[in-house]
Motif scaffolding. Sequence first.
Motif, mmCIF file in Angstrom:
data_model
loop_
_atom_site.group_PDB
_atom_site.id
_atom_site.type_symbol
_atom_site.label_atom_id
_atom_site.label_comp_id
_atom_site.label_asym_id
_atom_site.label_seq_id
_atom_site.Cartn_x
_atom_site.Cartn_y
_atom_site.Cartn_z
ATOM 1 N N SER A 48 0.849 -1.196 0.000
ATOM 2 C CA SER A 48 0.000 0.000 0.000
ATOM 3 C C SER A 48 0.885 1.246 0.000
ATOM 4 O O SER A 48 2.091 1.176 0.278
ATOM 5 N N ALA A 49 0.289 2.385 -0.278
ATOM 6 C CA ALA A 49 1.021 3.652 -0.238
ATOM 7 C C ALA A 49 1.601 3.900 1.157
ATOM 8 O O ALA A 49 2.713 4.406 1.288
ATOM 9 N N ILE A 52 4.711 1.743 1.547
ATOM 10 C CA ILE A 52 5.812 2.296 0.765
ATOM 11 C C ILE A 52 6.398 3.512 1.479
ATOM 12 O O ILE A 52 7.612 3.680 1.554
ATOM 13 N N HIS A 53 5.531 4.347 2.032
ATOM 14 C CA HIS A 53 5.985 5.508 2.804
ATOM 15 C C HIS A 53 6.841 5.055 3.995
ATOM 16 O O HIS A 53 7.891 5.643 4.281
ATOM 17 N N ASP A 110 11.721 3.598 -4.379
ATOM 18 C CA ASP A 110 10.597 4.512 -4.149
ATOM 19 C C ASP A 110 11.066 5.920 -3.784
ATOM 20 O O ASP A 110 10.276 6.751 -3.350
#
Length: 159
Positions: A48-49, A52-53, A110
């Motif tokens: 999910s975002a 990744i964050h 990323d």
Amino acid sequence: MKIRLLTIGQKMPDWVQTGFDDYFKRVQPLITVQLVELPMAKRGKSDSAAEIHKYCQIEGQAILSSLQPRERLIALEVGGRNLTTEKLATTMQSWMLDGLDIALAVGGPDGLSDEVRQKAEWHWSLSPLTLPHPLVRVIMIEQLYRAMSINNGHPYHRA
């Protein structure tokens, strides 16, 4: 002056290691460069975002923890300053006159964390293109060699 390349990711493909090693050997008589490979956060297949964050934050903390006193942090990212090779050569001359060491931060797949971006004194873009993560190492070390060749009157660079 010493330049440290703080990179996320280990175990690069053979072609990357071969290219990097070639220019690394060439640049060493001109300037001290050190490669610091930091582990990439373990990723899943469909993160999910938020995940990744979190990975970027983990990797960013590894970069920031690797900084040494009297080291100027420069973040490599697409949105950074575009430099010609000649401008990089003059920039490197000013770095040497400042007497500080340089840490060039290359994020993982990323990118860099917000913390690294904020801590960086400035941001450098190798290209407006999105480059494959492993290729950035080869391009970066070649450009450092090319800039130092200009500064030392070596005929490698032909404008």
